[in-house]
Design a protein around this motif. Structure first.
Motif, PDB file in Angstrom:
ATOM      1  N   ILE A  90      42.621  27.054  22.495  1.00 33.70           N
ATOM      2  CA  ILE A  90      43.633  26.323  21.470  1.00 33.70           C
ATOM      3  C   ILE A  90      44.811  27.177  21.891  1.00 33.70           C
ATOM      4  CG2 ILE A  90      44.505  26.088  19.353  1.00 33.70           C
ATOM      5  CD1 ILE A  90      41.549  25.941  18.263  1.00 33.70           C
ATOM      6  N   GLY A  96      38.791  26.931  20.528  1.00 32.99           N
ATOM      7  CA  GLY A  96      38.155  26.068  19.769  1.00 32.99           C
ATOM      8  C   GLY A  96      36.604  25.898  20.204  1.00 32.99           C
ATOM      9  N   SER A  98      32.764  23.370  19.093  1.00 32.72           N
ATOM     10  CA  SER A  98      31.965  22.477  18.442  1.00 32.72           C
ATOM     11  C   SER A  98      30.661  22.567  18.802  1.00 32.72           C
ATOM     12  CB  SER A  98      32.574  20.966  18.563  1.00 32.72           C
ATOM     13  OG  SER A  98      32.383  20.812  20.028  1.00 32.72           O
ATOM     14  N   GLN A 131      37.988  28.331  15.869  1.00 30.36           N
ATOM     15  CA  GLN A 131      38.260  27.409  15.099  1.00 30.36           C
ATOM     16  C   GLN A 131      37.795  26.028  15.317  1.00 30.36           C
ATOM     17  OE1 GLN A 131      43.028  28.758  14.296  1.00 30.36           O
ATOM     18  NE2 GLN A 131      42.636  26.677  14.893  1.00 30.36           N
ATOM     19  N   ILE A 132      37.413  25.488  14.375  1.00 30.52           N
ATOM     20  CA  ILE A 132      36.896  24.136  14.451  1.00 30.52           C
ATOM     21  C   ILE A 132      37.332  22.974  13.200  1.00 30.52           C
ATOM     22  CG2 ILE A 132      34.911  24.781  13.083  1.00 30.52           C
ATOM     23  CD1 ILE A 132      33.229  22.992  15.157  1.00 30.52           C
ATOM     24  N   GLU A 133      37.384  21.844  13.432  1.00 37.87           N
ATOM     25  CA  GLU A 133      37.726  20.932  12.407  1.00 37.87           C
ATOM     26  C   GLU A 133      36.183  20.245  11.984  1.00 37.87           C
ATOM     27  OE1 GLU A 133      39.986  18.232  14.701  1.00 37.87           O
ATOM     28  OE2 GLU A 133      41.790  19.455  14.536  1.00 37.87           O
ATOM     29  N   ARG A 169      37.309  28.646  10.539  1.00 46.77           N
ATOM     30  CA  ARG A 169      37.841  29.790  11.464  1.00 46.77           C
ATOM     31  C   ARG A 169      36.675  30.953  11.244  1.00 46.77           C
ATOM     32  NH1 ARG A 169      42.707  31.534  14.159  1.00 46.77           N
ATOM     33  NH2 ARG A 169      42.752  33.632  14.414  1.00 46.77           N
TER      34      ARG A 169
END
Length: 173
Positions: A90, A96, A98, A131-133, A169
């Protein structure tokens, strides 16, 4: 849930994905969204989210330096990609990640192993945090793996639909 949910997974393997895997990765991604995502989102969001998944997404991401790991196995005599994870930069030492799994692989530690592969790889590339959404259905999974919620919000899907998510995070070092 999938009719294969109670099936036994045979020949489970984990490896780095290549461009030859992208069609099956897209199938696994859509299966995860349509089956598992539908427990947390309205059909319009689920359909839009699944509709943007195509093999080109992974090819493009690989071209930008994103690395994917896949789990493969045989279920009811059918070899398939059971899920995948990824690592990408990122900014600086923040990466990032997933992880997605098919319903047949959910709650069988497949996602946990895939996430660990992505985190280990990111760490080897200098990541100190990931980090992730997170989709609403994945929040507990990520919490169990040391992620903490930093905010709640939405991500915009191409149609303009706003998809609620949780920004999370994890410090790696």
């Amino acid at each position: 849930r999938s009719a294969l949910m109670s099936e036994f997974i045979q020949e489970l393997e984990f490896r780095r994905a290549t461009e030859s895997d992208v069609d099956e990765m897209a199938d696994a991604h859509r299966d995860s969204i349509l089956q598992l995502g539908s427990e947390y989102y309205v059909p319009a969001i689920v359909n839009e989210w699944a509709g943007v998944v195509n093999p080109g997404l992974y090819v493009d991401a690989m071209g930008r330096g994103e690395v994917f790991f896949i789990a493969t196995g045989t279920v009811a005599g059918h070899p398939m990609v059971l899920g995948f994870s990824s690592d990408y930069v990122i900014s600086g030492t923040t990466h990032g990640t997933s992880a997605y799994v098919r319903p047949v692989a959910a709650r069988r530690r497949v996602g946990s192993r895939l996430l660990a592969l992505a985190e280990s790889f990111g760490s080897s590339r200098g990541a100190t945090a990931v980090q992730i959404e997170a989709s609403l259905g994945a929040v507990e999974f990520y919490k169990c793996h040391g992620f903490v919620e930093t905010a709640r919000g939405d991500v915009a899907l191409p149609s303009g639909f706003q998809m609620p998510c949780v920004f999370m995070r994890k410090e790696l070092r």
